[in-house]
Design an enzyme around this catalytic site. Sequence first.
Site, PDB file in Angstrom:
ATOM      1  CG  HIS A  74      -2.016  -0.974   1.192  1.00 26.31           C
ATOM      2  ND1 HIS A  74      -3.038  -0.976   2.107  1.00 26.31           N
ATOM      3  CD2 HIS A  74      -2.278  -1.986   0.330  1.00 26.31           C
ATOM      4  CE1 HIS A  74      -3.883  -1.958   1.815  1.00 26.31           C
ATOM      5  NE2 HIS A  74      -3.427  -2.597   0.757  1.00 26.31           N
ATOM      6  CE1 TYR A 203      -4.614   3.639   9.536  1.00 30.82           C
ATOM      7  CE2 TYR A 203      -5.113   3.399  11.864  1.00 30.82           C
ATOM      8  CZ  TYR A 203      -4.354   3.062  10.766  1.00 30.82           C
ATOM      9  OH  TYR A 203      -3.331   2.143  10.891  1.00 30.82           O
ATOM     10  N   PRO A 296      -2.881  -0.359  19.174  1.00 33.26           N
ATOM     11  CG  PRO A 296      -4.709  -1.709  18.619  1.00 33.26           C
ATOM     12  CD  PRO A 296      -4.050  -1.024  19.769  1.00 33.26           C
ATOM     13  CE  LYS A 300       5.186   2.855  13.547  1.00 36.18           C
ATOM     14  NZ  LYS A 300       4.999   2.288  12.213  1.00 36.18           N
ATOM     15  CE1 TYR A 388      -0.502   3.625   9.990  1.00 39.95           C
ATOM     16  CE2 TYR A 388       0.535   2.443   8.170  1.00 39.95           C
ATOM     17  CZ  TYR A 388      -0.494   2.569   9.101  1.00 39.95           C
ATOM     18  OH  TYR A 388      -1.499   1.637   9.134  1.00 39.95           O
TER      19      TYR A 388
HETATM   20  P1  FAD Z   1       3.552 -12.648  20.762  1.00 42.84           P
HETATM   21  O1  FAD Z   1       3.084 -12.626  19.362  1.00 42.84           O
HETATM   22  O2  FAD Z   1       2.584 -12.398  21.856  1.00 42.84           O
HETATM   23  O3  FAD Z   1       4.252 -14.056  20.985  1.00 42.84           O
HETATM   24  C1  FAD Z   1       4.604 -14.546  22.257  1.00 42.84           C
HETATM   25  C2  FAD Z   1       4.511 -16.059  22.240  1.00 42.84           C
HETATM   26  O4  FAD Z   1       4.939 -16.568  23.499  1.00 42.84           O
HETATM   27  C3  FAD Z   1       3.087 -16.528  22.029  1.00 42.84           C
HETATM   28  O5  FAD Z   1       3.038 -17.482  20.982  1.00 42.84           O
HETATM   29  C4  FAD Z   1       2.702 -17.122  23.391  1.00 42.84           C
HETATM   30  O6  FAD Z   1       1.774 -18.192  23.251  1.00 42.84           O
HETATM   31  C5  FAD Z   1       4.043 -17.597  23.906  1.00 42.84           C
HETATM   32  N1  FAD Z   1       4.136 -17.723  25.356  1.00 42.84           N
HETATM   33  C6  FAD Z   1       3.568 -16.961  26.315  1.00 42.84           C
HETATM   34  N2  FAD Z   1       3.904 -17.390  27.534  1.00 42.84           N
HETATM   35  C7  FAD Z   1       4.716 -18.451  27.360  1.00 42.84           C
HETATM   36  C8  FAD Z   1       5.394 -19.333  28.247  1.00 42.84           C
HETATM   37  N3  FAD Z   1       5.296 -19.197  29.563  1.00 42.84           N
HETATM   38  N4  FAD Z   1       6.141 -20.325  27.718  1.00 42.84           N
HETATM   39  C9  FAD Z   1       6.245 -20.490  26.376  1.00 42.84           C
HETATM   40  N5  FAD Z   1       5.639 -19.678  25.482  1.00 42.84           N
HETATM   41  C10 FAD Z   1       4.876 -18.670  25.968  1.00 42.84           C
HETATM   42  N6  FAD Z   1       1.269  -4.919  15.505  1.00 42.84           N
HETATM   43  C11 FAD Z   1       1.664  -4.369  14.318  1.00 42.84           C
HETATM   44  O7  FAD Z   1       2.869  -4.187  14.100  1.00 42.84           O
HETATM   45  N7  FAD Z   1       0.783  -3.981  13.338  1.00 42.84           N
HETATM   46  C12 FAD Z   1      -0.538  -4.169  13.521  1.00 42.84           C
HETATM   47  O8  FAD Z   1      -1.302  -3.879  12.578  1.00 42.84           O
HETATM   48  C13 FAD Z   1      -1.014  -4.739  14.768  1.00 42.84           C
HETATM   49  N8  FAD Z   1      -2.322  -4.956  14.969  1.00 42.84           N
HETATM   50  C14 FAD Z   1      -2.704  -5.630  16.101  1.00 42.84           C
HETATM   51  C15 FAD Z   1      -4.050  -5.891  16.245  1.00 42.84           C
HETATM   52  C16 FAD Z   1      -4.471  -6.597  17.370  1.00 42.84           C
HETATM   53  C17 FAD Z   1      -5.941  -6.877  17.520  1.00 42.84           C
HETATM   54  C18 FAD Z   1      -3.528  -7.061  18.351  1.00 42.84           C
HETATM   55  C19 FAD Z   1      -3.974  -7.852  19.564  1.00 42.84           C
HETATM   56  C20 FAD Z   1      -2.192  -6.787  18.197  1.00 42.84           C
HETATM   57  C21 FAD Z   1      -1.772  -6.078  17.094  1.00 42.84           C
HETATM   58  N9  FAD Z   1      -0.432  -5.783  16.901  1.00 42.84           N
HETATM   59  C22 FAD Z   1      -0.042  -5.141  15.744  1.00 42.84           C
HETATM   60  C23 FAD Z   1       0.561  -6.182  17.884  1.00 42.84           C
HETATM   61  C24 FAD Z   1       1.284  -7.472  17.517  1.00 42.84           C
HETATM   62  O9  FAD Z   1       0.360  -8.512  17.287  1.00 42.84           O
HETATM   63  C25 FAD Z   1       2.267  -7.858  18.615  1.00 42.84           C
HETATM   64  O10 FAD Z   1       3.065  -6.746  18.894  1.00 42.84           O
HETATM   65  C26 FAD Z   1       3.165  -9.045  18.221  1.00 42.84           C
HETATM   66  O11 FAD Z   1       2.419 -10.233  18.289  1.00 42.84           O
HETATM   67  C27 FAD Z   1       4.383  -9.153  19.149  1.00 42.84           C
HETATM   68  O12 FAD Z   1       5.111 -10.321  18.857  1.00 42.84           O
HETATM   69  P2  FAD Z   1       5.869 -11.098  20.001  1.00 42.84           P
HETATM   70  O13 FAD Z   1       6.530 -12.251  19.313  1.00 42.84           O
HETATM   71  O14 FAD Z   1       6.676 -10.174  20.793  1.00 42.84           O
HETATM   72  O15 FAD Z   1       4.730 -11.605  20.991  1.00 42.84           O
HETATM   73  C1  PHB Z   2      -4.736  -4.786  10.996  1.00 44.11           C
HETATM   74  O1  PHB Z   2      -4.797  -4.974   9.761  1.00 44.11           O
HETATM   75  O2  PHB Z   2      -4.994  -5.701  11.801  1.00 44.11           O
HETATM   76  C2  PHB Z   2      -4.360  -3.461  11.506  1.00 44.11           C
HETATM   77  C3  PHB Z   2      -4.002  -2.454  10.629  1.00 44.11           C
HETATM   78  C4  PHB Z   2      -3.632  -1.200  11.110  1.00 44.11           C
HETATM   79  C5  PHB Z   2      -3.641  -0.971  12.466  1.00 44.11           C
HETATM   80  C6  PHB Z   2      -3.985  -1.975  13.356  1.00 44.11           C
HETATM   81  C7  PHB Z   2      -4.359  -3.228  12.865  1.00 44.11           C
HETATM   82  O3  PHB Z   2      -3.318   0.268  12.926  1.00 44.11           O
END
Ligand code: FAD
Ligand code: PHB
Length: 398
Positions: A74, A203, A296, A300, A388
């Site tokens: 995009h 948005y 969110p 980021k 962004y």
């Molecule tokens: P996680 O993805 O949370 O991974 C952690 C892993 O550790 C999980 O698989 C969990 O099951 C595991 N775990 C937990 N505890 C234990 C344990 N004790 N032992 C072993 N394993 C364990 N970010 C963006 O950049 N862009 C977006 O558009 C965006 N939109 C989002 C929309 C929503 C609705 C949500 C909820 C989040 C969004 N985010 C977005 C945020 C993004 O999803 C997270 O920042 C990302 O998942 C972080 O990755 P991570 O690997 O640090 O953590």
């Molecule tokens: C998404 O596609 O899940 C999404 C996109 C932009 C955001 C947050 C979530 O700011």
Amino acid sequence: MAERTQVGIVGAGPAGLLLSHLLARAGIDSIVIEDRSRDYVENRIRAGVLEQGAADMLDEAGLGARMHAEGQFHDGIEIRFQRRGHRIDFPSLTGGKRITVYGQQEVVKDIIAARFAVGGTIHFEVSDVAVRDFDGDKPRIVFRKDGQPSEIECDFIAGCDGFHGICRLSFPDGVLTAFDRDYPFAWLGILSESPQASHELIYTHTDDGFALLSTRSPTLQRYYLQVAPDEDIGEWPDDRIWAQLQARTALADGSFRIPEGPILQKGITPMRSFVVEPMQHGRLFLAGDCAHIVPPTGAKGMNLAVADIRNLTAALVAFYRSGDQRLLDGYSARCLRRVWKAQRFSWWMTTMLHLNPADSPFDKHRQTAELDYVTGSEAAMTALAENYVGLPFNEPEL
Ligand code: FAD
Ligand code: PHB
């Protein structure tokens, strides 16, 4: 059962998996443990937006094939308020950068496949995980696998276990300082089987609250609505969701309507800003959501996890190549400089776009002026665009 590896990684989200993949490419051995099943982590719907630098990193790491085939590139987003749309064009404001819309669960699937293709080890469905002895040079991770006590001996532990994980909580008392902010709203997110409403993300700010139209593919859409933090999902039947999405995205001339379709999934996500400092203690290093989460609105979270992993990989590679500890020592400070800028941007996007029930009439006018300014001034649009698409990584310096 005891296993031995160089880096023990807790968590198979984007952070832990990417670290394991990048280390393997540098000839460094790791084992990932994850408390959920492979099926669960491959189907957990979360982030969708990759910054230019994060997508480039996946490409450079040999993980870009499906992202290019199935992801969407995009060139901008739309900000809609007072029922009018304003496009912010990224390439012209950022020297050619753009974003990739590709589901986080697809990134996770691609990395798991790449790890297994070269014989990598990921233990899924472990339980009772604890990290031990990271104050010294022989840290251990203990857990249960198939009910049996198991142990990983390693040189370093990477805590990549997300906000609810155990690694952050295992730091000795008094080491960590936490900074946080709660918001008086949450997001109700849906996945809908329907045609794309718009080619780019929209948005919107309205008197009914915020809405976001995002996408996963030409036939699968991801939409969000601002709701109260204690909202009961049971109060949101499908027709109420569609009515609010239509109301919050309508244009003054009546020319915009979201094509509706079956809602395959819905859920409510609270919004919070959170950072711990420092992100390391002894031989335990935190990365991604276990160290910081953002609301969110700035897209980021996953991108910050990728940036942390870039730093941690560089530091571990320097250590194993030459015994040089300086990048490991500076890991936390280098990550946090960029983390705080992403925190600022996420907080700013969130407060600019949501309806805050506590806002005074003065605040509401200030908010409208801010939206007007950010969509009318090239300087302001440039500031939004460069954040962004992603600020530059803080490249390690030795
Ligand atoms: P996680 O993805 O949370 O991974 C952690 C892993 O550790 C999980 O698989 C969990 O099951 C595991 N775990 C937990 N505890 C234990 C344990 N004790 N032992 C072993 N394993 C364990 N970010 C963006 O950049 N862009 C977006 O558009 C965006 N939109 C989002 C929309 C929503 C609705 C949500 C909820 C989040 C969004 N985010 C977005 C945020 C993004 O999803 C997270 O920042 C990302 O998942 C972080 O990755 P991570 O690997 O640090 O953590
Ligand atoms: C998404 O596609 O899940 C999404 C996109 C932009 C955001 C947050 C979530 O700011």
